[in-house]
Enzyme design. Structure first.
Site, PDB file in Angstrom:
ATOM      1  N   CYS A   1       0.847  -1.200   0.000  1.00 45.57           N
ATOM      2  CA  CYS A   1       0.000   0.000   0.000  1.00 45.57           C
ATOM      3  C   CYS A   1       0.889   1.260   0.000  1.00 45.57           C
ATOM      4  CB  CYS A   1      -0.983  -0.026   1.162  1.00 45.57           C
ATOM      5  SG  CYS A   1      -2.366   1.139   0.969  1.00 45.57           S
TER       6      CYS A   1
ATOM      7  N   HIS B   1      -4.089  -4.268  -0.538  1.00 47.76           N
ATOM      8  CA  HIS B   1      -3.766  -4.952   0.716  1.00 47.76           C
ATOM      9  C   HIS B   1      -3.856  -6.462   0.488  1.00 47.76           C
ATOM     10  CE1 HIS B   1      -3.663  -1.509   3.483  1.00 47.76           C
ATOM     11  NE2 HIS B   1      -4.584  -0.982   2.688  1.00 47.76           N
TER      12      HIS B   1
ATOM     13  N   GLU C   1      -3.091  -8.841   2.404  1.00 44.18           N
ATOM     14  CA  GLU C   1      -3.550  -9.529   3.619  1.00 44.18           C
ATOM     15  C   GLU C   1      -5.055  -9.422   3.817  1.00 44.18           C
ATOM     16  OE1 GLU C   1      -3.005  -5.287   4.963  1.00 44.18           O
ATOM     17  OE2 GLU C   1      -2.089  -6.647   3.483  1.00 44.18           O
TER      18      GLU C   1
END
EC number: 4.3.2.10
Length: 212
Positions: free
Chosen positions: A79, A186, A188
């Site tokens: 990011c 992102h 994750e």
């Protein structure tokens, strides 16, 4: 072991939990000597480019990231962390970045060439389009990942754009050269594809260790 750089502006919890799900050993640190010994580094980031670079420069962590990149060991920016890898950003006034990859960070215009307005920040799921082969994409298929950002990387160097999404303009979503990689979204928080991308990054570490 993977080191996650703790400089006060990262999504440390979600990144560390993702590595735990992958059963990959990691540590969090702001100590330059500890981080330099890591087998790979992750530079997370949430917030302002200018604030992040101020912290990285004042703590010496900017030099640490550059030194680590020169070792050839894998480095991943996530990011804001990806944006920091580039030359500069116009956010809150022009600010120099780490200059590990060519390009500049610009704000989404918020209106198309035809004058139609659209929402900024770009927030939600967008499809990745793979543009070139890369070990970070090994074995994966194009799918959707989760973005939250108001700024994007603008680069003339097509070789560093591994994957893109479109949000009025082209958004380099996965970028990289050599051992340096960045993900604008992102991973994750991006379901199976995001976790697979992180797994591929960790496997770069394993591959490098196996040929030592």
């Amino acid at each position: 072991m993977i080191g996650i750089i703790d400089y006060g502006m990262g999504n440390l919890f979600s990144v560390s939990k993702a590595l735990e799900r992958l059963e990959v050993p990691y540590f969090l640190s702001e100590n330059k000597d500890e981080l330099l010994k890591a087998d790979a580094l992750i530079l997370p980031g949430v917030g302002s480019f200018k604030d992040a670079m101020t912290i990285l420069n004042s703590t010496g962590l900017a030099d640490l990231v550059k030194e680590f990149a020169d070792t050839g060991k894998p480095l991943l920016g996530i990011c804001l962390g990806m944006q920091l890898l580039f030359e500069s950003s116009e956010e809150n006034g022009m600010t120099e970045g780490l200059k590990l990859l060519p390009g500049h960070v610009r704000r989404f215009p918020g209106a198309t060439a035809e004058g139609e307005t659209y929402k900024v920040p770009h927030m939600g799921w967008n499809r990745l389009e793979f543009l070139q082969g890369s070990p970070i994409l090994k074995g994966l298929n194009e799918d959707y990942v989760y973005f939250v950002h108001s700024y994007f990387v603008d680069t003339d160097d097509r070789e560093v754009v591994i994957s893109r999404s479109m949000y009025d303009v082209e958004v380099p979503a996965v970028a990289g050269r050599g051992n340096v990689f960045g993900m604008q979204f992102h991973p994750e928080k991006s379901s199976s594809l995001g976790m697979a991308l992180l797994r591929n990054f960790t496997e770069l570490v394993d591959e490098r260790m196996s040929v030592k």
